[in-house]
Design a protein around this motif. Structure first.
Motif, PDB file in Angstrom:
ATOM      1  N   LEU A  48     -22.472   9.197  53.442  1.00 14.48           N
ATOM      2  CA  LEU A  48     -21.033   9.158  53.129  1.00 14.48           C
ATOM      3  C   LEU A  48     -20.783   8.510  51.771  1.00 14.48           C
ATOM      4  CD1 LEU A  48     -19.599   8.065  56.610  1.00 14.48           C
ATOM      5  CD2 LEU A  48     -19.289  10.276  55.520  1.00 14.48           C
ATOM      6  N   GLY A  49     -21.502   7.429  51.502  1.00 18.17           N
ATOM      7  CA  GLY A  49     -21.335   6.716  50.236  1.00 18.17           C
ATOM      8  C   GLY A  49     -21.754   7.558  49.039  1.00 18.17           C
ATOM      9  N   VAL A  50     -22.881   8.255  49.163  1.00 22.17           N
ATOM     10  CA  VAL A  50     -23.365   9.101  48.069  1.00 22.17           C
ATOM     11  C   VAL A  50     -22.372  10.222  47.791  1.00 22.17           C
ATOM     12  CG1 VAL A  50     -25.142  10.790  47.430  1.00 22.17           C
ATOM     13  CG2 VAL A  50     -25.810   8.576  48.372  1.00 22.17           C
ATOM     14  N   ASP A  51     -21.846  10.844  48.844  1.00 20.99           N
ATOM     15  CA  ASP A  51     -20.835  11.910  48.671  1.00 20.99           C
ATOM     16  C   ASP A  51     -19.629  11.397  47.895  1.00 20.99           C
ATOM     17  OD1 ASP A  51     -22.158  13.954  49.811  1.00 20.99           O
ATOM     18  OD2 ASP A  51     -21.127  13.915  51.724  1.00 20.99           O
ATOM     19  N   THR A  52     -19.134  10.232  48.309  1.00 21.73           N
ATOM     20  CA  THR A  52     -17.936   9.656  47.676  1.00 21.73           C
ATOM     21  C   THR A  52     -18.186   9.324  46.214  1.00 21.73           C
ATOM     22  OG1 THR A  52     -17.234   8.723  49.789  1.00 21.73           O
ATOM     23  CG2 THR A  52     -16.245   7.787  47.814  1.00 21.73           C
ATOM     24  N   LEU A  53     -19.297   8.641  45.956  1.00 19.50           N
ATOM     25  CA  LEU A  53     -19.585   8.208  44.593  1.00 19.50           C
ATOM     26  C   LEU A  53     -19.899   9.392  43.689  1.00 19.50           C
ATOM     27  CD1 LEU A  53     -19.690   5.721  42.864  1.00 19.50           C
ATOM     28  CD2 LEU A  53     -22.105   5.473  43.393  1.00 19.50           C
ATOM     29  N   PHE A  54     -20.562  10.414  44.226  1.00 25.29           N
ATOM     30  CA  PHE A  54     -20.855  11.607  43.427  1.00 25.29           C
ATOM     31  C   PHE A  54     -19.558  12.265  42.963  1.00 25.29           C
ATOM     32  CE2 PHE A  54     -21.662  16.262  43.274  1.00 25.29           C
ATOM     33  CZ  PHE A  54     -22.458  16.265  42.136  1.00 25.29           C
ATOM     34  N   GLY A  55     -18.559  12.303  43.845  1.00 28.73           N
ATOM     35  CA  GLY A  55     -17.256  12.865  43.469  1.00 28.73           C
ATOM     36  C   GLY A  55     -16.600  12.069  42.358  1.00 28.73           C
ATOM     37  N   ASN A  56     -16.663  10.730  42.451  1.00 27.29           N
ATOM     38  CA  ASN A  56     -16.092   9.862  41.415  1.00 27.29           C
ATOM     39  C   ASN A  56     -16.802  10.041  40.075  1.00 27.29           C
ATOM     40  OD1 ASN A  56     -14.022   8.664  42.769  1.00 27.29           O
ATOM     41  ND2 ASN A  56     -15.002   6.692  43.042  1.00 27.29           N
ATOM     42  N   MET A  57     -18.134  10.022  40.123  1.00 24.07           N
ATOM     43  CA  MET A  57     -18.911  10.129  38.890  1.00 24.07           C
ATOM     44  C   MET A  57     -18.781  11.510  38.262  1.00 24.07           C
ATOM     45  SD  MET A  57     -20.162   7.176  38.296  1.00 24.07           S
ATOM     46  CE  MET A  57     -21.358   7.540  37.016  1.00 24.07           C
ATOM     47  N   GLU A  58     -18.615  12.538  39.090  1.00 26.29           N
ATOM     48  CA  GLU A  58     -18.402  13.888  38.564  1.00 26.29           C
ATOM     49  C   GLU A  58     -17.106  13.938  37.762  1.00 26.29           C
ATOM     50  OE1 GLU A  58     -19.155  17.642  37.544  1.00 26.29           O
ATOM     51  OE2 GLU A  58     -20.527  16.402  38.728  1.00 26.29           O
ATOM     52  N   GLY A  59     -16.080  13.219  38.252  1.00 28.80           N
ATOM     53  CA  GLY A  59     -14.820  13.142  37.512  1.00 28.80           C
ATOM     54  C   GLY A  59     -14.997  12.488  36.159  1.00 28.80           C
ATOM     55  N   ILE A  60     -15.803  11.418  36.105  1.00 31.72           N
ATOM     56  CA  ILE A  60     -16.039  10.703  34.848  1.00 31.72           C
ATOM     57  C   ILE A  60     -16.818  11.572  33.865  1.00 31.72           C
ATOM     58  CG2 ILE A  60     -17.181   8.703  33.809  1.00 31.72           C
ATOM     59  CD1 ILE A  60     -16.702   7.227  36.487  1.00 31.72           C
ATOM     60  N   THR A  61     -17.926  12.147  34.329  1.00 29.59           N
ATOM     61  CA  THR A  61     -18.791  12.924  33.425  1.00 29.59           C
ATOM     62  C   THR A  61     -18.108  14.202  32.939  1.00 29.59           C
ATOM     63  OG1 THR A  61     -19.850  13.951  35.355  1.00 29.59           O
ATOM     64  CG2 THR A  61     -20.927  12.033  34.398  1.00 29.59           C
ATOM     65  N   THR A  62     -17.376  14.876  33.839  1.00 29.22           N
ATOM     66  CA  THR A  62     -16.674  16.101  33.430  1.00 29.22           C
ATOM     67  C   THR A  62     -15.628  15.790  32.370  1.00 29.22           C
ATOM     68  OG1 THR A  62     -16.988  17.070  35.631  1.00 29.22           O
ATOM     69  CG2 THR A  62     -15.302  18.061  34.241  1.00 29.22           C
ATOM     70  N   ALA A  63     -14.895  14.683  32.571  1.00 27.03           N
ATOM     71  CA  ALA A  63     -13.858  14.292  31.605  1.00 27.03           C
ATOM     72  C   ALA A  63     -14.458  14.039  30.227  1.00 27.03           C
ATOM     73  CB  ALA A  63     -13.123  13.052  32.103  1.00 27.03           C
ATOM     74  N   VAL A  64     -15.580  13.310  30.189  1.00 28.23           N
ATOM     75  CA  VAL A  64     -16.207  12.969  28.905  1.00 28.23           C
ATOM     76  C   VAL A  64     -16.809  14.211  28.255  1.00 28.23           C
ATOM     77  CG1 VAL A  64     -18.013  11.604  27.801  1.00 28.23           C
ATOM     78  CG2 VAL A  64     -16.643  10.590  29.624  1.00 28.23           C
ATOM     79  N   MET A  65     -17.489  15.053  29.045  1.00 23.30           N
ATOM     80  CA  MET A  65     -18.143  16.237  28.480  1.00 23.30           C
ATOM     81  C   MET A  65     -17.137  17.287  28.015  1.00 23.30           C
ATOM     82  SD  MET A  65     -21.443  16.780  30.964  1.00 23.30           S
ATOM     83  CE  MET A  65     -22.763  15.568  31.025  1.00 23.30           C
ATOM     84  N   ASP A  66     -15.980  17.327  28.647  1.00 23.97           N
ATOM     85  CA  ASP A  66     -14.931  18.231  28.161  1.00 23.97           C
ATOM     86  C   ASP A  66     -14.443  17.813  26.783  1.00 23.97           C
ATOM     87  OD1 ASP A  66     -15.010  19.852  30.339  1.00 23.97           O
ATOM     88  OD2 ASP A  66     -13.199  19.098  31.301  1.00 23.97           O
ATOM     89  N   GLU A  67     -14.363  16.499  26.583  1.00 20.70           N
ATOM     90  CA  GLU A  67     -13.906  15.983  25.294  1.00 20.70           C
ATOM     91  C   GLU A  67     -14.999  16.063  24.229  1.00 20.70           C
ATOM     92  OE1 GLU A  67     -10.599  14.581  24.512  1.00 20.70           O
ATOM     93  OE2 GLU A  67     -10.419  15.943  26.220  1.00 20.70           O
ATOM     94  N   PHE A  68     -16.266  15.966  24.660  1.00 21.24           N
ATOM     95  CA  PHE A  68     -17.411  16.035  23.741  1.00 21.24           C
ATOM     96  C   PHE A  68     -18.391  17.088  24.247  1.00 21.24           C
ATOM     97  CE2 PHE A  68     -15.764  11.675  23.864  1.00 21.24           C
ATOM     98  CZ  PHE A  68     -15.428  11.487  22.524  1.00 21.24           C
ATOM     99  N   PRO A  69     -18.118  18.355  23.986  1.00 21.51           N
ATOM    100  CA  PRO A  69     -18.926  19.467  24.527  1.00 21.51           C
ATOM    101  C   PRO A  69     -20.405  19.408  24.135  1.00 21.51           C
ATOM    102  CG  PRO A  69     -16.873  20.289  23.587  1.00 21.51           C
ATOM    103  CD  PRO A  69     -16.986  18.842  23.191  1.00 21.51           C
ATOM    104  N   SER A  70     -20.732  18.740  23.028  1.00 16.73           N
ATOM    105  CA  SER A  70     -22.137  18.664  22.602  1.00 16.73           C
ATOM    106  C   SER A  70     -23.005  17.944  23.634  1.00 16.73           C
ATOM    107  CB  SER A  70     -22.241  17.947  21.255  1.00 16.73           C
ATOM    108  OG  SER A  70     -21.728  16.622  21.349  1.00 16.73           O
TER     109      SER A  70
END
Length: 508
Positions: free
Chosen positions: A303-325
């Motif tokens: 349960l913890g891994v599922d929750t944290l993966f969702g949170n971290m996916e939000g962080i990484t997607t946000a940053v990579m959208d702003e910096f596509p490289s």
């Protein structure tokens, strides 16, 4: 709270992510004034991820300790003999066996005097925290399309464990008392604003609203995915799961109360106290306790891994959208490794001997009024800046063959976005500020100093401060009045002609 905040805000986040095909920052190109909402979501998700993986580290530690008999927090363990003997003779001891294990061996909090005295890092927990971040790093490295397959196990395994625990709990003496306590209601409590605030907190945390993870996950959906159906199935299924899981918890707590000859209310707890003190103590009373303990903490880990993966996916997607490289494989590995290692280093403060005090502080304020303000502005921004009618048309555009009931349901959501949801969020916000002034933060008998509370408030202010800050930046960059800026050309999905594509026509 589910009907008037949970469902409307869940659908709003899913629709924004799916239509814009972008993360929580880039998606606000439709209205640059509101870019600060995405930055605020990023900060909230970062704070939550920082302390949430500490919970997974505790779970790792308990899981490792479960592979021994007797369990080290049970009365059968030699080091706990004096505690249990005192309790059986009626002598009051400072801690029960499970409390002593939690406070002394796991946390080491008995050696710390408070926030200003963190003490040394607990090396066992440091190893567990490192393992937890390695697991998250590997999940994120594979990407959502590959790691999504892992979720087939991590999301279904807890259901199996819950069913097994319910069956086992139902066979125990006193379990019916625990279930009766769980289902009993005191309707006069509805007069307390705290109950409504707790209900809102449960819905926000349970559905993951305002953290950016939903936006990021939805951005991977097909353009014609039925977001209304997903919202109803996921949100209602989520709450039903929570209700169902309560039977597994309280049936075994009822047995524990029966064995101790005390009311169920005296053994029930909340937060870390339930997961790491009360429930492990109850499991230790069962025959074959090691097996049940392994099963329970393995469930908590998934349960913890599922929750944290969702949170971290939000962080990484946000940053990579702003910096596509950063989407380049080598750069992605370096970025994710640096991100996880940074979180690991920051998390070391939370696994010191006084780390639980910092954990409680971040837990109390990271998702306090800051998160409510972010979600409130998201609701108002979409409803009034972007336009609620335009937003509803976008949702209909995504659903090619929209059944008649979808249109009727959209009317309900439209009323919520414009009126009911903002009003309820304002009520919660008012109550939070009222409580913040009149109540003190404490962990056990320790009362937080004023500077500690001020630090927590600063955390919340930092996240919601991003909204006016980035709105000012948008105004500075654009020429014209506030109205002109808010009417920036709307950018749709990345498909060249999404309406034709979604209806199965040739996509130019």
């Amino acid at each position: 709270m589910l009907l008037f905040t949970g469902l409307p805000l869940f659908l709003m986040e899913l629709s924004l992510g799916q239509y814009g095909a972008a993360g929580p920052i880039t998606v606000w190109k439709c209205c640059p004034l509101l870019k600060g909402i995405g930055i605020g979501m990023l900060l909230v998700a970062s704070l939550v991820s920082l302390y949430y993986n500490v919970i997974i580290a505790w779970t790792f530690y308990y899981l490792g300790m479960s592979f021994q008999s007797p369990l080290p927090w049970s009365c059968d363990a030699p080091q706990n003999a004096h505690l249990c003997q005192n309790a059986s003779l009626g002598n009051s001891s400072r801690f029960s066996a499970s409390e002593a294990f939690w406070n002394e061996r796991v946390l080491g909090v008995t050696h710390s005097s408070g926030l200003s005295d963190p003490g040394p890092v607990k090396w066992q927990l440091a190893i567990c925290l490192l393992l937890a971040w390695i697991v998250i790093f590997l999940c994120m490295l594979k990407g959502i399309r590959s790691s999504g397959k892992v979720v087939y196990f991590t999301a279904t395994f807890p259901y199996l464990v819950i069913v097994v625990l319910i069956i086992r709990g139902a066979t125990l003496e006193g379990s019916i008392d625990g279930v009766r306590f769980y289902l009993s209601s005191d309707w006069s409590r509805l007069q307390s604003a705290q109950v409504w605030n707790d209900a809102a907190s449960q819905i926000f945390y349970s559905l993951g609203i305002g953290f950016g993870g939903l936006l990021s996950m939805a951005s991977y959906n097909k353009f014609d995915n039925n977001v209304i159906r997903d919202t109803l199935v996921i949100a209602i299924g989520n709450c039903c799961t929570s209700f169902f899981a309560g039977f597994a918890i309280f049936s075994i707590l009822g047995h524990m109360a029966w064995k101790k000859q005390v009311p169920v209310g005296m053994v029930a707890d909340s937060g870390p106290g339930l997961a790491f003190v009360a429930y492990p103590e109850a499991l230790a009373l069962l025959p074959g306790s090691a097996f049940w303990s392994i099963l329970f903490f393995l469930m908590l880990f998934t349960l913890g891994v599922d929750t944290l993966f969702g949170n971290m996916e939000g962080i990484t997607t946000a940053v990579m959208d702003e910096f596509p490289s950063l989407r380049d494989w080598r750069r992605k590995v370096i970025f994710l490794g640096a991100l996880c290692f940074t979180f690991y280093l920051l998390g070391l403060l939370l696994i010191t001997e006084g780390g639980i005090y910092w954990f409680t502080l971040i837990d109390a304020y990271s998702t306090s009024f800051g998160l409510i303000i972010i979600v409130l502005f998201m609701c108002l921004g979409v409803a009034f800046f972007y336009g609620v009618n335009q937003f509803c048309r976008d949702i209909v555009d995504m659903i090619c063959r929209c059944p008649p009931w979808c249109s009727k349901v959209l009317l309900y959501f439209k009323a919520c976005w414009v009126c009911f949801t903002p009003c309820l969020l304002l009520f919660i916000l008012f109550y939070i500020f009222l409580e913040m002034y009149h109540t003190t933060l404490h962990y056990g008998s320790y009362v937080y100093p004023r500077w500690g509370k001020a630090l927590g408030i600063c955390m919340s202010v930092l996240s919601c401060l991003q909204i006016p800050l980035w709105a000012a930046v948008a105004l500075f960059k654009e020429s014209g009045t506030l109205t002109d800026v808010s009417k920036t050309v709307r950018k749709g999905n990345s498909h060249s002609n999404p309406v034709k594509w979604r209806c199965g026509l040739p996509n130019p």
